[in-house]
Enzyme design. Structure first.
Site, PDB file in Angstrom:
ATOM      1  CB  SER B  24      -0.899   0.014   1.232  1.00  0.00           C
ATOM      2  OG  SER B  24      -1.550  -1.220   1.366  1.00  0.00           O
ATOM      3  CG  ASP B  44       5.690  -6.506  -4.801  1.00  0.00           C
ATOM      4  OD1 ASP B  44       5.900  -6.192  -3.609  1.00  0.00           O
ATOM      5  OD2 ASP B  44       4.808  -7.315  -5.141  1.00  0.00           O
ATOM      6  CB  THR B  60       0.652  -7.255   4.129  1.00  0.00           C
ATOM      7  OG1 THR B  60       2.025  -7.642   4.126  1.00  0.00           O
ATOM      8  CG2 THR B  60      -0.095  -8.013   5.214  1.00  0.00           C
ATOM      9  N   GLY B 134      14.670  -6.790  -4.475  1.00  0.00           N
ATOM     10  CA  GLY B 134      15.621  -5.672  -4.482  1.00  0.00           C
ATOM     11  C   GLY B 134      16.568  -5.739  -3.302  1.00  0.00           C
ATOM     12  NE  ARG B 228       2.526  -7.828  24.798  1.00  0.00           N
ATOM     13  CZ  ARG B 228       2.553  -8.149  26.090  1.00  0.00           C
ATOM     14  NH1 ARG B 228       2.718  -7.207  27.006  1.00  0.00           N
ATOM     15  NH2 ARG B 228       2.429  -9.406  26.464  1.00  0.00           N
ATOM     16  CG  PHE B 230      -5.478  -2.695  20.706  1.00  0.00           C
ATOM     17  CD1 PHE B 230      -6.144  -1.831  19.845  1.00  0.00           C
ATOM     18  CD2 PHE B 230      -4.587  -3.604  20.157  1.00  0.00           C
ATOM     19  CE1 PHE B 230      -5.927  -1.869  18.482  1.00  0.00           C
ATOM     20  CE2 PHE B 230      -4.364  -3.657  18.785  1.00  0.00           C
ATOM     21  CZ  PHE B 230      -5.035  -2.789  17.948  1.00  0.00           C
ATOM     22  CD  GLU B 343       3.674  -3.192  12.950  1.00  0.00           C
ATOM     23  OE1 GLU B 343       3.024  -4.222  12.707  1.00  0.00           O
ATOM     24  OE2 GLU B 343       4.679  -3.169  13.681  1.00  0.00           O
ATOM     25  CG  HIS B 474     -33.861   7.448  17.059  1.00  0.00           C
ATOM     26  ND1 HIS B 474     -33.252   6.985  18.199  1.00  0.00           N
ATOM     27  CD2 HIS B 474     -35.079   6.908  17.024  1.00  0.00           C
ATOM     28  CE1 HIS B 474     -34.092   6.206  18.831  1.00  0.00           C
ATOM     29  NE2 HIS B 474     -35.201   6.133  18.145  1.00  0.00           N
TER      30      HIS B 474
END
Lengths: 576, 491
Positions: B24, B44, B60, B134, B228, B230, B343, B474
């Site tokens: 990305s 890539d 990913t 690369g 972990r 959070f 990340e 609502h």
């Protein structure tokens, strides 16, 4: 005795106080009295007060507006008045007419501030005899059942999608109307009960009776059996809401239903004609079609009047591609019953709004959703002098929800020029009680209120529609950013690419501030709510761009919008 | 300009910019640079997993991350929808089965179309794409090795490292031979069956969640705490909900050995695990073991030492300044490999785009890593923005924060009559700063959609008072949420 001036707001406030205490007073208006100036001069010498109002009670000088209210608060005023007033204390501090969202919120708030409160709630049955419990339109015949039936329709879509996601079951899927209605009504029943309990817990007196003013500060309450009681209160809040309008054509009340009947209809409506293009009309048409019914919408002129018309047309277009038929520029002129039954068969005759063309078509059910009228004409408002707009029955109020009669307030859908939304009524009701009894001065803010239309493709918006923004700021001062998007969940289901749409309207003159935000897509309500808070905080396009997206969601499209409408660039999504 | 290394600097470069990694962040940077007429190359290459799995262009998120996991989460939600739908009047046969292959094929077809779309987009923008590995071999010089082993050298004025991360293995007997990771799961050609998920990262809980939602027997083995980093109050509520919905948890155990009992698709594996608090050993059989214990940056085998780019030796992460520049001035880095950064796909995209605008378009805007919203797509979704309660207490002091919170019951759940008092929201305000909202947390359906707008509001300096004066929509659950927020204060 009040020495007053006609234009002075404080003088009026004092007069209101005496009126609300049912005390006759004499006011001398110094600005329209010949020797007003010299009277004021003499008053200044006598009382050391040059300003008006200057209040005397039975010869005792009280002072100005603040002093009078202070005297009222500490009881001194009542003591002075006592001698020549037949003091009959009011039965209640507050009586609220109407047990809908706004009325209940206001009553509970007032009660928790220690006031003695009564709520009157009475549902006049529909022409077909439908009625319901405590809680008003939203809970019984509005937001709640419609969102649940919308959910039922979405689940029908989910059933189709689920096969693409690997779920396997027999081809044949049917929908059972009665099961749905029962489930929805059971939930509503639990809410009705919950409201009763919470009123009792807060010691609010609840009467299932029709309220009607019979004299100042006094109301007549009539219950289902016709038994009458009378009640007095210092303050009243009108929260009677609205009911569906009938077009006044042959057969409308005899054979047609409205949203008041639909959500508890004991049989599947079958082939249905929905008359009107209000959000109620389109939402009902949408979920009925989603449940697999043959649905036609008859539209007099435009869809979703008052909403952004580009969005409204897209809502309509989506419905059309999903099987809802539209008859544009026709109005029904007659409804006849061909056959009784559940549902029966009806013949609708309609006339073109542009020519003399007529058409006839048979339906099982005709649902009228052409608008709603305020319930303000049969509650004795004229008896106590509360003004309403004669044309639409709406009640004009000032910015503290007060009518022209100082002790009578109004909230909710019956207000003139305000929004007809449950959360607005709740907010207004609570804040009103807090101002009346909690020493608060916070007013209800009717600007930048978000709303969502639960059509098959949901539509959320906050702020100005594009048309209104152009009126307000001028086209040259606006930049509109927009994009189509394809919800990730729809890709695998392989449906409806290039139908979801988002648009942000910015005011170039004001740092590209966001003045309107519109989104068509799944969960539009959830998406819109947070942005409404952001708009409240002065959201600009720059801040929106700096906000990092949540991937993969629909809402993230708002953080990456870079195509302006004026550029004319292509916004269709190609593959990815 | 003598920078690093011993090789002479080339006189002119083949490219203005070479981006290593077509995920990305890398793709966003490459496409943005092409806008400014720069000559750009993207390298890539996906090193196959121990099980031999690899994938196409996009990194990913698209191939083995956000996209397939959200789609499989949606498959699980649809399973719930099928159950709910009966209560809403829909009638169909009692028997409902899930076919793993149908789902995986649909998901992979969609991913295939995205891979293709990226290729086309790069070509449209005249970005050179090489499906090659690369590796720096000298200053401004990179060696690209393709699948067939053919090597080429390219030079560029500037480089962006965007190689991302790959799942970590335990380093225990049998892990690479018999276990799979999220890099394998989303294209697994058979239903995984009884599954042990090792780890309590968001990847672990999300995968465990949707596998259970598809009807599989799922166990999660947790070394210490859930999620972990959070908010732990929220993390534990997520765990509770998963438990109630059939996910087994084995707490304070770590696997020490995985053996194959039987080959097959899936086969049967025997897992031996050891208590972290004592000597207790357990042995259990599963069809599949999914490792989700963490991810390591792909920075150790790309010749960074040859050009002198510093990495954190312990984690492999690359430290950068606030303009995403490494210690070697012509080399930048974006995405998951950055030290102390988030990340998340949209962060990488934003960082890549803004970096290129600064490099080539005279822009000055830097990527703001504060108040980044995120959502965990566990069965009960969790959206968050700003500080966790723990961090807020640490940063501002307990006496200076006020936490408003409430349970709520989504209207759509009332009719099927399920999971009352599970959805939960909380807002953390800084009393010293006008009750500004510094943390926003919500557990409930569509948590991502809900959180996004509030993230924008927090960006605009949202205070509790402004939140209160925002009228609710609502009858989405926000209204309930707001109503309770106004009433409930927890100290």
């Amino acid at each position: 005795m009040i020495f007053s001036k006609t234009f002075c707001p404080y003088c009026n406030k004092v007069k209101e106080l005496f009126r609300s205490l049912r005390v006759d007073y004499y006011a001398l208006e110094l600005d329209v009295t010949e020797n007003g100036d010299s009277i004021q001069q003499v008053l200044a010498e006598l009382t050391n007060q040059r300003t008006v109002p200057n209040v005397f009670v039975n010869g005792t000088h009280i002072g100005g507006c603040d002093a009078t209210y202070q005297a009222y608060k500490d009881g001194a005023l009542q003591k002075l008045l006592g001698d020549n007033q037949i003091t009959e204390p009011y039965e209640y501090d507050l009586i609220i007419i109407g047990g809908g969202s706004g009325g209940l919120a206001c009553s509970k708030e007032a009660a928790s501030l220690g006031k003695k409160v009564m709520v009157l709630d009475y549902v006049v049955p529909t022409p077909l005899g439908t009625s319901w419990g405590l809680g008003g339109t939203c809970v019984n015949v509005g937001c709640i059942p419609k969102k649940l039936m919308h959910q039922a329709a979405l689940l029908g879509q989910a059933l189709q999608d689920s096969r693409k996601y690997g779920w396997q079951y027999e081809e044949q899927v049917k929908h059972n109307w009665e099961t749905m209605v029962e489930a929805v009504q059971n939930y509503i029943g639990s809410l009705n009960w919950g409201y009763r309990v919470s009123l009792r817990e807060k010691s609010v007196t609840y009467l299932n009776s029709y309220g009607e003013f019979v004299e100042p500060h006094k109301i007549k309450a009539t219950n289902r059996k016709g038994q009458v009681t009378y009640h007095t209160a210092e303050t009243f809040v009108l929260a009677t809401g609205e009911r569906p309008r009938y077009p006044g054509i042959p057969g409308d009340k005899e054979f047609c239903i409205t949203s008041d009947d639909l959500f508890s209809l004991p049989y599947c409506p079958g082939k249905t004609l929905v008359v009107g293009a209000s959000y109620v009309a389109l939402e009902c048409a949408g979920f009925l079609a989603g449940l697999g019914l043959d649905v036609t919408v008859m539209v007099r002129s435009i869809l979703l009047r008052g909403f952004d018309q580009e969005m409204a047309e897209k809502v309509g277009a989506y419905m059309e591609t999903h099987g809802v038929k539209f008859i544009r520029k026709f109005v029904p002129v007659q409804v006849e019953q061909l056959e009784q039954g559940m549902p029966g068969r009806l013949k609708v005759t309609a006339k073109s709004t542009e020519g003399s063309e007529t058409l006839e078509e048979e339906y099982n059910t005709v649902l009228l959703a052409i608008g709603r009228d305020a319930c303000t004409r049969n509650i004795g408002l004229q008896t106590i002098g509360v003004k309403i707009n004669e044309k639409n029955g709406k009640v004009p109020v000032n910015d503290v929800e007060q009518t022209n009669v100082p002790y009578v307030y109004a909230i909710g859908d019956i207000l003139e020029g305000k929004l007809e939304l449950t959360p607005v009524a709740i907010q207004a009701g609570r804040l009103l009680a807090q101002r009346l009894y909690g020493g608060s001065s916070k007013k209800c803010d009717y600007i930048n209120v978000p709303t969502t239309v639960f059509t098959p493709l949901e539509y959320g918006s906050c702020g100005y529609p594009e048309e209104k923004a152009i009126d307000e700021y001028g086209q040259q001062n606006l930049e509109v950013y927009h994009t189509l998007f394809w919800p990730l969940e729809w890709t695998v289901a392989d449906r409806d690419n290039n139908t979801c749409y988002a648009k942000v309207i910015c005011n170039k003159q004001d740092n590209n501030r966001v003045v309107g935000l519109h989104v068509l897509g799944p969960n539009a309500g959830e998406v819109t709510q947070g942005f409404a808070a952001a708009i409240k905080c002065g959201l600009t396009k720059e801040l929106l761009d700096e906000t990092i997206g949540i991937h993969p969601t629909c809402a993230e499209v708002f953080t990456t919008m870079d195509i302006t409408k004026s550029s004319g660039q292509d916004i269709t999504q190609k593959g990815c | 300009m003598e920078v690093n290394g011993l090789m002479p600097l080339p006189d002119s470069y083949d490219y203005d910019l070479i981006v290593i990694g077509g995920g990305s962040g890398g793709l966003a940077a490459a496409k943005e640079a092409a806008k400014y007429e720069k000559k750009v190359m993207v390298l890539d290459f996906v090193t196959p997993t121990p099980q031999g799995n690899s994938w196409g262009l996009g990194g990913t998120c698209v191939n083995v991350g956000c996209i397939p996991k959200k789609l499989m989460h949606q498959a699980a939600l649809l399973g719930q929808a099928l159950q709910d739908s009966r209560k809403f009047g829909w009638q169909f046969t009692e028997e409902v089965k899930h076919n793993w292959m149908t789902m995986t094929e649909s998901v992979q077809n969609y991913i295939g179309s995205l891979n293709w779309g990226y290729r086309v987009a790069l070509r449209d923008k005249k970005v050179t794409y090489e499906n090659a590995y690369g590796e720096f071999v000298g200053p401004h010089t990179i060696k690209a090795t393709n699948k067939k082993g053919v090597e080429k050298l390219y030079t560029a004025e500037k480089f962006i490292i965007a190689t991302g991360e790959r799942p970590r293995y335990l380093g225990i007997p049998g892990d690479k031979e018999y276990c799979i990771s999220s890099d394998d799961l989303f294209s697994l050609p058979y239903c995984p069956g009884r599954t042990l998920v090792v780890g309590a990262s968001y990847v672990a809980l999300e995968c465990a969640g949707f596998l259970a939602g598809l009807g599989l027997d799922v166990t999660v083995m947790v070394r210490s705490i859930l999620l972990r980093g959070f908010d732990q109050d929220m993390a534990n509520r997520i765990g509770e909900y998963m438990k109630e919905h059939g996910v087994n948890f084995i707490r304070e155990f770590v696997p020490i050995k995985v053996e194959r009992v039987e080959e097959g698709t899936p086969g049967i594996l025997k897992v031996t695990a050891k208590s972290t608090t004592g000597n207790q050993i357990i042995e259990v059989e599963y069809d599949t073991v999914l490792l989700a214990i963490g991810r390591d940056p792909c920075t150790r085998k790309i010749g960074l030492d040859k050009v002198g780019v510093n990495i954190n030796e312990k984690t492999g992460k690359i430290p950068v300044n606030d303009e995403e520049q490494t210690n070697v001035p012509y080399i930048y880095a974006v995405g998951d490999i950055l030290q102390d950064k988030l990340e998340l796909t949209p962060v990488a995209i934003q960082a890549g785009r803004l970096l290129v605008r600064r490099l080539y378009a005279g822009a000055t805007t830097k990527c703001d890593y504060l108040n980044v919203p995120t959502t965990v797509f566990t069965p009960l979704e969790y959206g968050a923005c700003g500080y966790s309660e723990e961090t807020a207490v640490e940063k501002f002091g307990e006496e200076n924060i006020e936490v408003y919170h409430s349970h709520f019951w989504p209207l759509e759940w009332t009719v099927p009559s399920r999971d009352n008092n599970k959805c939960y929201a909380k807002i953390i305000c800084n009393i010293q700063d006008n009750e500004r909202v510094i943390g926003f947390h919500v557990l409930g359906p569509n948590a991502g959609e809900v959180t996004q707008g509030f993230a924008a509001a927090i960006k605009c300096g949202l205070t509790k008072e402004q939140l209160d004066s925002t009228v609710g929509i609502h009858p989405i659950f926000w209204d309930f949420f707001k109503f309770f927020l106004l009433n409930c204060v927890h100290l």
